[in-house]
Design an enzyme around this catalytic site. Structure first.
Site, PDB file in Angstrom:
ATOM      1  N   SER A  11      13.593 -28.386   0.851  1.00  0.00           N
ATOM      2  CA  SER A  11      14.432 -27.299   1.166  1.00  0.00           C
ATOM      3  C   SER A  11      13.746 -26.127   1.642  1.00  0.00           C
ATOM      4  CB  SER A  11      15.523 -27.112   0.394  1.00  0.00           C
ATOM      5  OG  SER A  11      14.987 -26.564  -0.968  1.00  0.00           O
ATOM      6  N   GLU A 193      22.166 -15.534  -6.231  1.00  0.00           N
ATOM      7  CA  GLU A 193      20.597 -14.844  -6.825  1.00  0.00           C
ATOM      8  C   GLU A 193      19.885 -16.009  -6.764  1.00  0.00           C
ATOM      9  OE1 GLU A 193      21.066 -12.724 -10.052  1.00  0.00           O
ATOM     10  OE2 GLU A 193      22.556 -11.049  -9.305  1.00  0.00           O
ATOM     11  N   HIS A 197      14.966 -20.229  -2.612  1.00  0.00           N
ATOM     12  CA  HIS A 197      15.341 -20.545  -1.041  1.00  0.00           C
ATOM     13  C   HIS A 197      15.039 -19.069  -0.214  1.00  0.00           C
ATOM     14  CE1 HIS A 197      16.871 -24.019  -3.119  1.00  0.00           C
ATOM     15  NE2 HIS A 197      16.343 -24.583  -1.929  1.00  0.00           N
TER      16      HIS A 197
END
Length: 230
Positions: A11, A193, A197
């Protein structure tokens, strides 16, 4: 002649859908640094490790499209360390390394160039206020060993991102990640939070680190790419 630069990863590199924005993967911006002779094919996908990417048939899908002269950028580690999930976890000294070698051999057998990229660092600081050298556990170190053993070009994005966070400091580096207060964005009504990422700004900064690492590499046969980066 056009060559393709495939990204196999998780990701931190993957293209994000509208429902995930402003979260952004660094791979979204790589194409902007190249001309028509290089096509970036971002096959990174959320939540994958070296193990689950293989199990899903995603390397096999890349192999179907991979041509001689293409590049395979390989960046994993964040999900390989998830011991609670046997479908993704790999031991850094055994399965993780074996899987990386499988990716490397796949590219070489097809006449292409594999490139290892250590994981982007998570935003974790020690009590002394320095980036945590184990922010992605032992996986960056394991990848460096594989690179050395297999004579594979390495872009040390873990080290580069740690240097970036160190320069910015704890507070400023937060802007590179998904930190949003409650109500700031409709996709994250409760706020978020997230120190793994990237925000759009963070992804752009990591892409710059990748590009700089390519420019500085002495053993990466990407001469055409380097000319386009100048």
């Amino acid at each position: 002649m056009t060559h393709t630069l495939f990204i196999a990863g998780d990701s931190t590199a993957a293209i994000k859908g509208a429902s995930e924005k402003p979260m952004t993967g660094w791979g979204e911006f790589l194409q902007s640094y190249y001309g028509k002779s290089i096509k970036v094919e971002n096959r990174a996908i959320n939540g994958r490790s070296t193990k689950s990417f293989l199990a899903d048939g995603r390397l096999a899908a890349i192999e179907q499209d991979f041509q001689a002269g293409d590049y395979l950028f390989i960046q994993f580690g964040h999900n390989d360390e998830k011991k609670e999930d046997p479908s993704r976890y790999t031991h850094p000294d055994t399965e993780y390394r074996h899987n990386l070698i499988q990716y490397i051999e796949s590219a070489r057998q097809r006449g292409g160039t594999p490139v290892l990229l250590t994981s982007c660092s998570r935003r974790l600081f020690t009590t002394e206020g320095k980036p945590d050298p184990l922010a992605v556990g032992p996986y960056p170190a394991a990848m460096r060993l594989v690179a050395e053993e297999t004579q594979t070009p390495l872009l040390d994005i873990f080290e580069a991102s740690q240097q970036l966070y160190d320069t910015l400091g704890d507070e400023e580096s937060m802007k590179l990640f998904m930190h949003l207060p409650k109500g700031a964005h409709p996709n994250y009504p409760s706020g978020v939070e997230d120190n793994t990422h990237f925000s759009e700004e963070g992804a752009r900064q990591i892409t710059k680190l990748v590009v700089h690492a390519i420019e500085q590499s002495t053993d990466l046969p990407l001469l055409e790419l380097k000319e386009l980066l100048q």
